[in-house]
Design an enzyme around this catalytic site. Structure first.
Site, PDB file in Angstrom:
ATOM      1  CG  HIS A 172      -1.814   1.163   1.327  1.00 47.71           C
ATOM      2  ND1 HIS A 172      -3.061   1.155   0.741  1.00 47.71           N
ATOM      3  CD2 HIS A 172      -1.670   2.385   1.882  1.00 47.71           C
ATOM      4  CE1 HIS A 172      -3.648   2.324   0.943  1.00 47.71           C
ATOM      5  NE2 HIS A 172      -2.822   3.089   1.644  1.00 47.71           N
ATOM      6  CG  ASP A 231     -11.499   4.199   5.501  1.00 46.80           C
ATOM      7  OD1 ASP A 231     -10.990   5.027   6.287  1.00 46.80           O
ATOM      8  OD2 ASP A 231     -11.213   4.152   4.296  1.00 46.80           O
TER       9      ASP A 231
HETATM   10  N1  URA Z   1      -5.238   6.764   2.387  1.00 45.17           N
HETATM   11  C1  URA Z   1      -6.228   6.154   3.108  1.00 45.17           C
HETATM   12  O1  URA Z   1      -6.694   5.058   2.777  1.00 45.17           O
HETATM   13  N2  URA Z   1      -6.694   6.809   4.190  1.00 45.17           N
HETATM   14  C2  URA Z   1      -6.224   8.001   4.590  1.00 45.17           C
HETATM   15  O2  URA Z   1      -6.681   8.500   5.590  1.00 45.17           O
HETATM   16  C3  URA Z   1      -5.193   8.625   3.831  1.00 45.17           C
HETATM   17  C4  URA Z   1      -4.704   7.974   2.720  1.00 45.17           C
END
Ligand code: URA
Length: 431
Positions: free
Chosen positions: A82, A161
Site C-alpha cells: 500500500h 472508513d
Molecule cells: N489513504 C487512506 O486510505 N486513508 C487516509 O486517511 C489517507 C490515505
C-alpha cells in the site's frame, strides 16, 4: 454511554476506552450517530490525538464494521502493498509482478485516484477491457494460479472508513496521524494478508509533508499491524519530486512495462528492487542473493509475463502490454522548455499531480470520466543540469481549453539553482 460525553472526553484530551470507541464507530455506521456528532468526534481526535492503544482500538472497530476476508484458500505467503499516495507512483504495477514471479502471492485491493494523487485502479483501466470488479472467488483463483491480482476495493471492506473518509474530506480532518493510520490499516487487516508492505510517501507531493510526521505515521502503522500479529514493513520514500518520469494513467502503465523490461527510470527501478529485496530478506534470503533473484526475473522476462497473465485473467488487452505503442495516445503534445540554466533544485509534484487531473487524468468531481491518455512526462529530474531552452517536460493533452487552463502554472513547476543538490529516494525503513 452517549456521543456527547465521548466527544467531550476526547475534546478535553482524555483517553477513550475501547468500548467508547466501538460505540462511536458502530453508531456512525448504523447512522444512529448523526454526521454533526461524527464530525465533532473527528475534529476532537484531530486536535487531541490518540494514544497508540486508542488507535489500535479504533482500527479494530473499523475493521470489524465490514466483511473480514478469508484468504486461507490461497497457498503460500500472501502479500499486500500500500502506498500512502504520491505523484507518478506506479510501484504496484512493477512490484506486484516481480513478487509474483518470485513465488509470492500478491493480493491487492486498490483505490481510485484521490486529490492530486493517482490511483492504481484508474491506471489499470487504461488497459482496454481490464476488469477490476471480478468476484472474490475469481480473485482467489487468480492469485492461486498466477500469484497476482489487483482489484478495486469492495463496498463490504470497512464501510466505517468510507463514511469517516467522506466526512474527513469535507471537515478539514484528513491530515491526522491516528485517523490516517486507522483508515489504512483497517482496510489492510480486513483483507488479511500475511505481510503488509507500506510505502509511506514524504514531501511536497505526499499527504505527509515532513519526515518526522511520516516516521510517526509509519511507526504507528507497524505497531498496529504487530498488535494484530501481522508482519508489517514501512519504507519512507521521497515525494519531493514525482516517482519516475510519467504522470497520467496510460503513460504510467507504459513506464511500468518499460521498467519490467529493464528500461525504466532509475528511481522507480531502485524502489521496486529495494522493496522486493526486503520481502525476500524477510523470508531468510541473503541481501546479495535477493538482488540477483530480482534482477533474474526482470532479465528472463518472467516478471513482465506475470503482468501479461494478470491482464489476460482480468479480461484486458494483452497486446498493449507486449507492445506499449498500441496504447491510445493523446492527440497533442506541448513542450515546456527551461528559461534558465543550472541544476534542478525542486520539482513541485503536488502541482504536477493537480495539472494531470485538470487535463482529465483525474477526477475534479466524484463522477468525472477519466481521459486515460493525458498526462505529463518529465525530461529532467532533481539534480540534473539544464541549459537554457532545454526540454523540461511534455504535456500530453486532448483538449486545448484544458491545456490553456494550466499554462500559467507551468513556470512554477521547476526551481533551478546554481548548485547541484543531493537527493535520496529511500529515507528509512521501519520494521
Ligand atoms: N489513504 C487512506 O486510505 N486513508 C487516509 O486517511 C489517507 C490515505
Amino acid at each position: 454511554m452517549n456521543p456527547v460525553e465521548i466527544i467531550v472526553k476526547k475534546r478535553d484530551g482524555n483517553i477513550l476506552s475501547s468500548e467508547e470507541i466501538k460505540y462511536m464507530i458502530d453508531g456512525i455506521v448504523d447512522k444512529s450517530i448523526p454526521d454533526y456528532q461524527a464530525s465533532s468526534f473527528l475534529m476532537a481526535i484531530y486536535f487531541k490525538g490518540m494514544t497508540e492503544n486508542e488507535t489500535i482500538d479504533l482500527t479494530r472497530s473499523m475493521e470489524e464494521s465490514g466483511y473480514v476476508y478469508d484468504l486461507s484458500k490461497i497457498d503460500g505467503i500472501k502479500i499486500d502493498k500500500h502506498s500512502t499516495g504520491g505523484v507518478g507512483d506506479k510501484t504496484s504495477l512493477v512490484l506486484g509482478p516481480i513478487l509474483a514471479a518470485l513465488g509470492y502471492k500478491v493480493c491487492k485491493m486498490s483505490g481510485r485516484g484521490l486529490g492530486h494523487t493517482g490511483g492504481t485502479i484508474d491506471k489499470l483501466h487504461s488497459i482496454d477491457g481490464f476488469d477490476t470488479n471480478i468476484s472474490f472467488d475469481k480473485f482467489i483463483n487468480e492469485v492461486n494460479e498466477i500469484g497476482l491480482s489487483i482489484i478495486g476495493q469492495s463496498k463490504d471492506l470497512v464501510p466505517a472508513d468510507k463514511l469517516l473518509y467522506e466526512l474527513r474530506d469535507v471537515t478539514g480532518t484528513v491530515e491526522s496521524i491516528p485517523l490516517i493510520a486507522s483508515s489504512i490499516m483497517s482496510k489492510k487487516l480486513a483483507l488479511g494478508t500475511d505481510l503488509i508492505y507500506l510505502d509511506v510517501k514524504v514531501g511536497n507531493g505526499a499527504f505527509m509533508k515532513d519526515l518526522d510526521s511520516a516516521k510517526a505515521l509509519a511507526n504507528l502503522m507497524v505497531k498496529i499491524g504487530n498488535a494484530f500479529n501481522k508482519k508489517v514493513f514501512a519504507t519512507l520514500t521521497n515525494m519531493d519530486e514525482p516517482l519516475g518520469l510519467a504522470i497520467g494513467n496510460s503513460l504510467e502503465v507504459i513506464e511500468a512495462i518499460n521498467t519490467l523490461n529493464g528500461n525504466g527510470p532509475s528511481d522507480l527501478f531502485e524502489l521496486c528492487l529495494d522493496m522486493s529485496k526486503e520481502v525476500l530478506m524477510s523470508s531468510g534470503v541473503y541481501e546479495d542473493d535477493a538482488k540477483d533473484m530480482v534482477l533474474k526475473v526482470i532479465k528472463d522476462g518472467s516478471a513482465l509475463n506475470k503482468l501479461i497473465e494478470m491482464v489476460k485473467y482480468q479480461g484486458g488487452d494483452t497486446e498493449c502490454i507486449k507492445n506499449p505503442n498500441k496504447f491510445k495516445k493523446s492527440l497533442y503534445v506541448y513542450e515546456y522548455r527551461s528559461k534558465n540554466k543550472g541544476y534542478i533544485k525542486h520539482i513541485d509534484s503536488y502541482k504536477l499531480g493537480l495539472m494531470s487531473s485538470k487535463l482529465g487524468g483525474g477526477r475534479i468531481k466524484i463522477d468525472d470520466v477519466i481521459d486515460y491518455s493525458v498526462g505529463i512526462v518529465l525530461n529532467k529530474k532533481v539534480s540534473d543540469y539544464v541549459e537554457n531552452k532545454d526540454l523540461l517536460f511534455t504535456i500530453h493533452y486532448n483538449d486545448i481549453d484544458k491545456l490553456n487552463n494550466i499554462l500559467k502554472e507551468l513556470d512554477e513547476i521547476y526551481e533551478i539553482g546554481d548548485e547541484k543538490v543531493n537527493k535520496k529516494l529511500i529515507l528509512d525503513t521501519i520494521y
